[in-house]
Design a protein around this motif. Structure first.
Motif, PDB file in Angstrom:
ATOM      1  N   GLU A   1      38.193  37.712  58.922  1.00 31.01           N
ATOM      2  CA  GLU A   1      37.122  36.720  58.913  1.00 31.01           C
ATOM      3  C   GLU A   1      36.637  36.453  57.481  1.00 31.01           C
ATOM      4  O   GLU A   1      36.550  37.360  56.660  1.00 31.01           O
ATOM      5  CB  GLU A   1      35.962  37.252  59.752  1.00 31.01           C
ATOM      6  N   TYR A   2      36.361  35.207  57.201  1.00 25.62           N
ATOM      7  CA  TYR A   2      35.717  34.877  55.920  1.00 25.62           C
ATOM      8  C   TYR A   2      34.806  33.679  56.127  1.00 25.62           C
ATOM      9  O   TYR A   2      34.942  32.936  57.090  1.00 25.62           O
ATOM     10  CB  TYR A   2      36.750  34.614  54.827  1.00 25.62           C
ATOM     11  N   LYS A   3      33.871  33.517  55.213  1.00 29.12           N
ATOM     12  CA  LYS A   3      32.843  32.502  55.427  1.00 29.12           C
ATOM     13  C   LYS A   3      32.955  31.271  54.553  1.00 29.12           C
ATOM     14  O   LYS A   3      32.667  30.173  54.969  1.00 29.12           O
ATOM     15  CB  LYS A   3      31.462  33.120  55.176  1.00 29.12           C
ATOM     16  N   SER A   4      33.395  31.483  53.347  1.00 26.65           N
ATOM     17  CA  SER A   4      33.214  30.449  52.346  1.00 26.65           C
ATOM     18  C   SER A   4      33.813  29.094  52.691  1.00 26.65           C
ATOM     19  O   SER A   4      33.374  28.076  52.195  1.00 26.65           O
ATOM     20  CB  SER A   4      33.806  30.955  51.044  1.00 26.65           C
TER      21      SER A   4
ATOM     22  N   ARG B   1      38.790  31.873  36.385  1.00 22.90           N
ATOM     23  CA  ARG B   1      38.125  31.359  37.591  1.00 22.90           C
ATOM     24  C   ARG B   1      36.643  31.606  37.407  1.00 22.90           C
ATOM     25  O   ARG B   1      36.235  32.730  37.142  1.00 22.90           O
ATOM     26  CB  ARG B   1      38.516  32.178  38.818  1.00 22.90           C
ATOM     27  N   THR B   2      35.838  30.580  37.567  1.00 24.70           N
ATOM     28  CA  THR B   2      34.394  30.740  37.450  1.00 24.70           C
ATOM     29  C   THR B   2      33.747  30.240  38.733  1.00 24.70           C
ATOM     30  O   THR B   2      34.047  29.138  39.195  1.00 24.70           O
ATOM     31  CB  THR B   2      33.858  29.895  36.270  1.00 24.70           C
ATOM     32  N   GLN B   3      32.903  31.071  39.289  1.00 24.69           N
ATOM     33  CA  GLN B   3      32.199  30.653  40.511  1.00 24.69           C
ATOM     34  C   GLN B   3      30.777  30.224  40.132  1.00 24.69           C
ATOM     35  O   GLN B   3      30.023  30.998  39.562  1.00 24.69           O
ATOM     36  CB  GLN B   3      32.178  31.808  41.516  1.00 24.69           C
ATOM     37  N   ASN B   4      30.446  28.985  40.432  1.00 22.04           N
ATOM     38  CA  ASN B   4      29.128  28.466  40.065  1.00 22.04           C
ATOM     39  C   ASN B   4      28.087  28.578  41.171  1.00 22.04           C
ATOM     40  O   ASN B   4      26.901  28.486  40.913  1.00 22.04           O
ATOM     41  CB  ASN B   4      29.240  27.005  39.637  1.00 22.04           C
ATOM     42  N   ASN B   5      28.540  28.737  42.388  1.00 24.31           N
ATOM     43  CA  ASN B   5      27.588  28.867  43.501  1.00 24.31           C
ATOM     44  C   ASN B   5      27.279  30.327  43.721  1.00 24.31           C
ATOM     45  O   ASN B   5      28.196  31.131  43.814  1.00 24.31           O
ATOM     46  CB  ASN B   5      28.203  28.373  44.816  1.00 24.31           C
ATOM     47  N   GLN B   6      26.009  30.651  43.853  1.00 16.12           N
ATOM     48  CA  GLN B   6      25.721  32.034  44.215  1.00 16.12           C
ATOM     49  C   GLN B   6      25.666  32.117  45.736  1.00 16.12           C
ATOM     50  O   GLN B   6      24.630  32.350  46.320  1.00 16.12           O
ATOM     51  CB  GLN B   6      24.408  32.503  43.575  1.00 16.12           C
TER      52      GLN B   6
ATOM     53  N   ASN C   1      26.847  33.553  49.464  1.00 15.36           N
ATOM     54  CA  ASN C   1      27.329  34.805  50.028  1.00 15.36           C
ATOM     55  C   ASN C   1      28.736  34.709  50.568  1.00 15.36           C
ATOM     56  O   ASN C   1      29.459  35.684  50.620  1.00 15.36           O
ATOM     57  CB  ASN C   1      26.393  35.264  51.146  1.00 15.36           C
ATOM     58  N   GLY C   2      29.109  33.510  50.988  1.00 17.39           N
ATOM     59  CA  GLY C   2      30.438  33.331  51.553  1.00 17.39           C
ATOM     60  C   GLY C   2      31.527  33.727  50.577  1.00 17.39           C
ATOM     61  O   GLY C   2      32.543  34.306  50.957  1.00 17.39           O
ATOM     62  N   TYR C   3      31.313  33.434  49.305  1.00 12.58           N
ATOM     63  CA  TYR C   3      32.349  33.695  48.312  1.00 12.58           C
ATOM     64  C   TYR C   3      32.701  35.175  48.238  1.00 12.58           C
ATOM     65  O   TYR C   3      33.842  35.539  47.971  1.00 12.58           O
ATOM     66  CB  TYR C   3      31.898  33.177  46.945  1.00 12.58           C
ATOM     67  N   LYS C   4      31.681  36.012  48.512  1.00 11.40           N
ATOM     68  CA  LYS C   4      31.939  37.456  48.507  1.00 11.40           C
ATOM     69  C   LYS C   4      33.004  37.852  49.523  1.00 11.40           C
ATOM     70  O   LYS C   4      33.660  38.866  49.368  1.00 11.40           O
ATOM     71  CB  LYS C   4      30.653  38.208  48.858  1.00 11.40           C
ATOM     72  N   THR C   5      33.149  37.040  50.572  1.00  8.46           N
ATOM     73  CA  THR C   5      34.105  37.398  51.619  1.00  8.46           C
ATOM     74  C   THR C   5      35.545  37.041  51.255  1.00  8.46           C
ATOM     75  O   THR C   5      36.467  37.347  51.999  1.00  8.46           O
ATOM     76  CB  THR C   5      33.741  36.734  52.969  1.00  8.46           C
ATOM     77  N   VAL C   6      35.731  36.351  50.146  1.00 12.45           N
ATOM     78  CA  VAL C   6      37.096  35.957  49.765  1.00 12.45           C
ATOM     79  C   VAL C   6      37.486  36.377  48.347  1.00 12.45           C
ATOM     80  O   VAL C   6      38.668  36.395  47.998  1.00 12.45           O
ATOM     81  CB  VAL C   6      37.314  34.420  49.882  1.00 12.45           C
ATOM     82  N   LYS C   7      36.514  36.732  47.517  1.00 15.97           N
ATOM     83  CA  LYS C   7      36.748  36.805  46.065  1.00 15.97           C
ATOM     84  C   LYS C   7      37.748  37.875  45.618  1.00 15.97           C
ATOM     85  O   LYS C   7      38.335  37.747  44.549  1.00 15.97           O
ATOM     86  CB  LYS C   7      35.423  36.988  45.323  1.00 15.97           C
ATOM     87  N   ASP C   8      37.945  38.908  46.428  1.00  9.52           N
ATOM     88  CA  ASP C   8      38.881  39.959  46.011  1.00  9.52           C
ATOM     89  C   ASP C   8      40.321  39.688  46.452  1.00  9.52           C
ATOM     90  O   ASP C   8      41.185  40.551  46.310  1.00  9.52           O
ATOM     91  CB  ASP C   8      38.428  41.314  46.555  1.00  9.52           C
ATOM     92  N   GLY C   9      40.553  38.497  46.980  1.00 15.56           N
ATOM     93  CA  GLY C   9      41.883  38.214  47.526  1.00 15.56           C
ATOM     94  C   GLY C   9      42.719  37.246  46.720  1.00 15.56           C
ATOM     95  O   GLY C   9      43.711  36.725  47.227  1.00 15.56           O
ATOM     96  N   PHE C  10      42.320  36.978  45.458  1.00 23.58           N
ATOM     97  CA  PHE C  10      43.104  36.040  44.648  1.00 23.58           C
ATOM     98  C   PHE C  10      44.006  36.787  43.681  1.00 23.58           C
ATOM     99  O   PHE C  10      43.564  37.689  42.976  1.00 23.58           O
ATOM    100  CB  PHE C  10      42.183  35.115  43.842  1.00 23.58           C
ATOM    101  N   ILE C  11      45.258  36.389  43.633  1.00 28.10           N
ATOM    102  CA  ILE C  11      46.183  36.991  42.677  1.00 28.10           C
ATOM    103  C   ILE C  11      46.224  36.063  41.474  1.00 28.10           C
ATOM    104  O   ILE C  11      46.733  34.948  41.543  1.00 28.10           O
ATOM    105  CB  ILE C  11      47.586  37.165  43.289  1.00 28.10           C
ATOM    106  N   ASN C  12      45.641  36.495  40.390  1.00 32.40           N
ATOM    107  CA  ASN C  12      45.509  35.624  39.222  1.00 32.40           C
ATOM    108  C   ASN C  12      46.534  35.910  38.134  1.00 32.40           C
ATOM    109  O   ASN C  12      46.562  35.249  37.112  1.00 32.40           O
ATOM    110  CB  ASN C  12      44.094  35.731  38.641  1.00 32.40           C
ATOM    111  N   SER C  13      47.364  36.914  38.362  1.00 39.50           N
ATOM    112  CA  SER C  13      48.439  37.170  37.408  1.00 39.50           C
ATOM    113  C   SER C  13      49.669  36.484  37.992  1.00 39.50           C
ATOM    114  O   SER C  13      49.666  36.082  39.130  1.00 39.50           O
ATOM    115  CB  SER C  13      48.669  38.675  37.290  1.00 39.50           C
TER     116      SER C  13
END
Ligand code: C2O
Ligand code: CU
Ligand code: CU
Length: 528
Positions: free
Chosen positions: A316-319, A461-466, A468-480
């Motif tokens: 589940e994720y919210k953003s 990657r810069t997140q401008n919105n504070q 809460n939904g973003y917290k549910t997805v933010k650790d899942g990006f592969i940036n390398s």
């Protein structure tokens, strides 16, 4: 619309031999818009394939067969392993070796126009499957290119003007794998231990027919189905042995974004992204996979008991659930935006695929510490360090746009001209200023942005919105690693660095939410 384009194309072809050429708008492309329907005798192909887009009736669900579009493949020349049919409605897997020269005869046997794009591959404009090259029923397009990409997982799919979503939905997609020397040295799991996993969501009628819902709501959010298909089949159980596997996962869905995680909480080990292998394996609690993105996982079933299961889930994720702006006060179904008949909204959890441990073995390979060297691009490498190209994600009159513009077949503006053999920085962001009409919804939507041509790297990657939904997805990006598609979440500002080497001409960039793409959220870069 499509007929007009076809006529315009023919007109340009005729015009190219006449004297009036120079008077035509867009005349510079007259030559390059010609359908490549004959092989070039100077191109010595190592591999020759025939690929036909056609209709078929295939078993997908128990019971009645399903009417689909499919790519039928035939190997004319080259190693036997080049073409591998999968059960289900997807096209055959095309397995290439770096350096191979490939010729593909693409035939259209559908009663609508069609053209095929090799997503992720670095090929010349005429070989890239731009929609201006769509062919009609009975016609053929001959593709010829050298495989320049490194080892990894790419894919091919229909890219027809305003019909990409419906054609891919009905089955016009398939996987491409590439191998090279660097990969072979690593001794990664291969053969039966190298498993393709194309994830797609579909919606079926009671009679087992594919249903494509295309109301206003689905156009805005994109199509979301309630049945998950793996490799074009409804059977989501894969038998495995107690050893390591390589999973090549492609999100082949029109617009569903997956948050993949193991049900028992085991972290995921990524070894590859869109453009190939990573420098070294990386672990994640979960991985976000937007439409068109690929991830390669290393999964080791050693130590698990035969008879048990390991389930890959969508968490589940919210953003990503669109919030409506103030504009649609009377929209009765607001709370159900993005929801389908089956109730499988974006961000809702469900099982994706089940691995059933069937057999105990002891010959498991070990995960290498290092995979392949990757040259990290930095702003120092930029051809013009002072310059940043922009891709502003915006929305106008209910249409998602790029830089405030919609797709026009051969159109580009000054800011979309890129000198060939340069390295460019590109900023992709949500343009809230152009939110005319009081509709904030598109602004709060995620967009998977894909650029044709060479793979790029993510700079920041810069997140401008504070929010809460973003917290549910933010650790899942592969940036390398190398990417060709990047998910830009609501409020996110993403900077990438991309080479534009070797080939000139028109190269598309677009949202890979296929409904957005077909609504015109696509533009051309003109590389010259
Ligand atoms: Cu996967 Cu332009 O597309
Ligand atoms: Cu592409
Ligand atoms: Cu989009």
């Amino acid at each position: 619309m499509t007929h007009l384009d076809t006529r315009r194309r023919q007109f340009l072809q005729y015009a190219a031999v006449g004297t009036m050429t120079a008077a035509l708008p867009g005349f510079v492309f007259a030559e390059s818009t010609q359908i490549n329907d004959e092989p070039n005798s100077t191109f010595k192909a190592d591999v020759e394939i025939e690929l036909t887009a056609q209709i078929a009736e295939l078993p997908i669900l128990p019971g009645a067969h399903t009417h689909v579009f499919t790519y039928q493949g035939k190997l004319l020349k080259g190693p036997q392993a080049t073409l591998k049919d999968l059960p289900g409605y997807l096209g055959p897997m095309l397995n290439f070796v770096q350096g191979q020269k490939v010729r593909i005869y693409f035939y259209n046997r559908l009663s609508e126009p069609c053209i095929t794009h090799w997503h992720g591959m670095h090929v010349p404009q005429k070989m890239d499957g731009h929609p201006m090259y769509a062919i009609s029923q009975g016609e053929r397009y001959v593709y010829e290119f050298e495989v320049k990409n490194p080892a990894g997982t790419n894919w091919y799919h229909a890219h027809t003007h305003e019909m990409t979503a419906t054609q891919v939905y009905q089955g016009l997609a398939g996987l491409i794998t590439i191998t090279d020397e660097a990969e072979q040295k690593l001794d990664l799991p291969s053969g039966e231990y190298d498993i393709p996993l194309v994830i797609q969501d579909r919606h079926f009628t009671n009679g087992n027919q594919l249903r494509y819902v295309h109301g206003m709501r689905q156009r805005m959010t994109g199509f979301l189905g309630d049945t998950i298909l793996i490799n074009g089949q409804a059977n989501n159980t894969i038998p495995v042995k107690t050893r390591a596997y390589r999973l090549r996962i492609l999100n082949g869905s029109n617009s569903r974004i997956y948050k993949l995680g193991w049900k028992d909480g085991t972290p995921l080990t990524a070894i590859g992204t869109d453009g190939g292998l990573l420098e070294k394996p990386e672990t994640f609690p979960y991985i976000m996979l937007a439409p068109a993105e690929r991830v390669e996982l290393w999964v080791d079933f050693s130590g698990r008991k035969p008879g048990t299961d390991l389930i890959l889930q969508n968490l589940e994720y919210k953003s990503a659930i669109p919030h409506m702006g103030g504009g649609m006060r009377h929209g009765g179904g607001m709370g159900r935006m993005g929801m389908m008949a089956g109730g499988l909204a974006q961000g809702k959890p469900f099982p994706v695929v089940k691995f059933h441990i069937t057999e105990q073995v002891t010959d498991s390979p070990r995960l290498p510490d290092k995979l392949v060297p990757i040259h990290r691009l930095t702003t120092k490498d930029l051809s013009n360090p002072g310059k940043t190209l922009s891709i502003a994600l915006s929305m106008r009159h209910m249409s998602p746009q790029l830089n405030g513009r919609s797709f026009e077949m051969q159109d580009y503006v000054d800011s979309e001209k890129i000198p060939v053999n340069t390295l460019q920085k590109i900023r992709i962001f949500h343009d809230n200023k152009s939110m005319g009409g009081g509709m904030g919804m598109m602004m709060s939507m995620p967009h998977p942005i894909h650029l044709h041509g060479q793979q790029f790297q993510i700079l920041s990657r810069t997140q401008n919105n504070q929010d809460n939904g973003y917290k549910t997805v933010k650790d899942g990006f592969i940036n390398s690693g190398w990417k060709d598609t990047v998910l830009v979440m609501p409020g996110e500002d993403v900077e990438i660095i991309k080479p534009f080497a070797d080939y000139t001409g028109l190269f598309l960039y677009h949202c890979h939410n296929l409904e957005h793409e077909d609504m015109g959220m696509m533009r051309n870069f003109y590389v010259s």
